[in-house]
Design a protein around this motif. Structure first.
Motif, PDB file in Angstrom:
ATOM      1  N   LEU A  96     -27.350  26.246  -8.803  1.00 27.78           N
ATOM      2  CA  LEU A  96     -26.495  25.525  -7.863  1.00 27.78           C
ATOM      3  C   LEU A  96     -25.292  24.969  -8.611  1.00 27.78           C
ATOM      4  O   LEU A  96     -25.442  24.318  -9.646  1.00 27.78           O
ATOM      5  N   GLN A  97     -24.105  25.244  -8.124  1.00 22.11           N
ATOM      6  CA  GLN A  97     -22.885  24.695  -8.706  1.00 22.11           C
ATOM      7  C   GLN A  97     -22.582  23.361  -8.018  1.00 22.11           C
ATOM      8  O   GLN A  97     -22.371  23.322  -6.805  1.00 22.11           O
ATOM      9  N   PHE A  98     -22.577  22.278  -8.778  1.00 24.98           N
ATOM     10  CA  PHE A  98     -22.370  20.961  -8.172  1.00 24.98           C
ATOM     11  C   PHE A  98     -21.682  20.027  -9.156  1.00 24.98           C
ATOM     12  O   PHE A  98     -21.617  20.305 -10.359  1.00 24.98           O
ATOM     13  N   LEU A  99     -21.170  18.924  -8.619  1.00 19.45           N
ATOM     14  CA  LEU A  99     -20.583  17.864  -9.424  1.00 19.45           C
ATOM     15  C   LEU A  99     -21.587  16.726  -9.561  1.00 19.45           C
ATOM     16  O   LEU A  99     -22.358  16.450  -8.634  1.00 19.45           O
ATOM     17  N   ALA A 100     -21.588  16.078 -10.701  1.00 17.36           N
ATOM     18  CA  ALA A 100     -22.517  14.968 -10.929  1.00 17.36           C
ATOM     19  C   ALA A 100     -22.308  13.894  -9.875  1.00 17.36           C
ATOM     20  O   ALA A 100     -21.191  13.403  -9.683  1.00 17.36           O
ATOM     21  N   GLY A 101     -23.367  13.538  -9.165  1.00 14.40           N
ATOM     22  CA  GLY A 101     -23.309  12.514  -8.125  1.00 14.40           C
ATOM     23  C   GLY A 101     -23.420  13.064  -6.711  1.00 14.40           C
ATOM     24  O   GLY A 101     -23.648  12.299  -5.776  1.00 14.40           O
ATOM     25  N   GLN A 102     -23.271  14.384  -6.540  1.00 15.73           N
ATOM     26  CA  GLN A 102     -23.362  14.954  -5.195  1.00 15.73           C
ATOM     27  C   GLN A 102     -24.817  15.002  -4.724  1.00 15.73           C
ATOM     28  O   GLN A 102     -25.750  14.690  -5.477  1.00 15.73           O
ATOM     29  N   TYR A 103     -25.013  15.385  -3.453  1.00 13.84           N
ATOM     30  CA  TYR A 103     -26.357  15.392  -2.877  1.00 13.84           C
ATOM     31  C   TYR A 103     -26.631  16.707  -2.158  1.00 13.84           C
ATOM     32  O   TYR A 103     -25.738  17.540  -1.980  1.00 13.84           O
ATOM     33  N   GLY A 114     -26.286  22.531   0.173  1.00 16.57           N
ATOM     34  CA  GLY A 114     -25.574  21.708  -0.783  1.00 16.57           C
ATOM     35  C   GLY A 114     -24.739  22.559  -1.723  1.00 16.57           C
ATOM     36  O   GLY A 114     -24.778  23.790  -1.642  1.00 16.57           O
ATOM     37  N   PRO A 115     -23.961  21.934  -2.587  1.00 17.27           N
ATOM     38  CA  PRO A 115     -23.858  20.485  -2.739  1.00 17.27           C
ATOM     39  C   PRO A 115     -22.961  19.868  -1.674  1.00 17.27           C
ATOM     40  O   PRO A 115     -22.106  20.542  -1.102  1.00 17.27           O
ATOM     41  N   LEU A 116     -23.177  18.577  -1.410  1.00 15.12           N
ATOM     42  CA  LEU A 116     -22.434  17.855  -0.386  1.00 15.12           C
ATOM     43  C   LEU A 116     -21.927  16.536  -0.960  1.00 15.12           C
ATOM     44  O   LEU A 116     -22.483  16.005  -1.919  1.00 15.12           O
ATOM     45  N   GLY A 117     -20.892  16.003  -0.341  1.00 16.13           N
ATOM     46  CA  GLY A 117     -20.447  14.663  -0.671  1.00 16.13           C
ATOM     47  C   GLY A 117     -19.277  14.595  -1.631  1.00 16.13           C
ATOM     48  O   GLY A 117     -19.028  15.522  -2.411  1.00 16.13           O
ATOM     49  N   THR A 118     -18.579  13.478  -1.568  1.00 17.46           N
ATOM     50  CA  THR A 118     -17.421  13.226  -2.424  1.00 17.46           C
ATOM     51  C   THR A 118     -17.699  12.118  -3.437  1.00 17.46           C
ATOM     52  O   THR A 118     -16.772  11.554  -4.015  1.00 17.46           O
ATOM     53  N   PHE A 119     -18.981  11.804  -3.649  1.00 22.68           N
ATOM     54  CA  PHE A 119     -19.361  10.790  -4.629  1.00 22.68           C
ATOM     55  C   PHE A 119     -19.601  11.496  -5.961  1.00 22.68           C
ATOM     56  O   PHE A 119     -20.674  12.046  -6.200  1.00 22.68           O
TER      57      PHE A 119
END
Length: 213
Positions: free
Chosen positions: A6-13, A68-73
């Motif tokens: 999964l490609q994601f940014l730290a803090g996403q959900y 996911g990933p979701l969110g802007t946090f």
């Protein structure tokens, strides 16, 4: 799938997709560079539709669908400002991912984590930020308990976590704040931090709300 990452940014959900169409959101607690597994921190909610299944019935290799990933946090890496991170309960999860990512990339900005919980048992990974504090000179850790039990033998900070931050930082105009946890914590913190000069656009937050039945 085991062959995909999964490609994601730290803090996403991610949203766990349940069979009846309902969703349950959980933050990713691991950083992107350690992505062989996805780590979620799940608080058992008495009578919870999904958490009862997780704790009582789910077996290894059970199939779960998620989006996911979701969110802007997520961590804004291009800023020079010191960072205050505030977690309430399992709101520690995305902050763990953000901090482990910050350590991995060698972020030199001051980092101060506040972890607010009711009692000592709720600071379920207390040893981890204490280890970070010993390993990283730019990192500080302050746990805050609102209702410590007599058996906790607690000699640390007490009260509401946002009030501890406000007491320690009377001027927040030069900081960035990352908050994750229950909605009342975030609602109470917003005006308190604004009164101490924190610009609205430098408050990043992830509100952990119980899913409706």
């Amino acid at each position: 799938p085991s062959v995909e990452r999964l490609q994601f940014l730290a803090g996403q959900y991610v949203d766990i997709l349940l069979a009846d169409g309902r969703r349950r959101s959980f933050s990713l607690a691991n950083p992107p560079h350690a992505d062989d597994l996805l780590e979620l921190h799940v608080r058992r909610v008495p009578g919870g539709f999904f958490t009862d299944y997780v704790f009582d019935k789910m077996k290894e290799k059970a199939l779960l669908r998620f989006q996911g990933p979701l969110g802007t946090f997520f961590l804004r890496e291009d800023s020079p400002r010191p960072i205050i991170l505030i977690g309430g309960g399992t709101g520690f999860a995305p902050l763990k991912g953000i901090l482990e990512h910050a350590f991995h990339i060698g972020l030199g900005r001051p980092l101060h984590l506040y972890w607010g919980a009711r009692a000592k048992v709720d600071i379920y990974l207390d040893g981890l930020p204490r280890r970070w504090e010993a390993e990283h000179p730019n990192f500080r850790y302050t746990p805050v308990l609102s209702e410590p039990r007599p058996e906790d033998g607690w000699g640390g900070r007490t009260g509401w976590v946002h009030e501890a931050v406000a007491a320690d930082y009377p001027d927040l105009s030069g900081h960035e704040v990352y908050m994750s946890g229950p909605p009342p914590m975030i609602r109470a913190a917003k005006p308190a931090f604004a009164a101490r000069g924190l610009p609205e656009e430098r408050l990043y937050y992830d509100s952990f709300e119980f899913a409706p039945r």
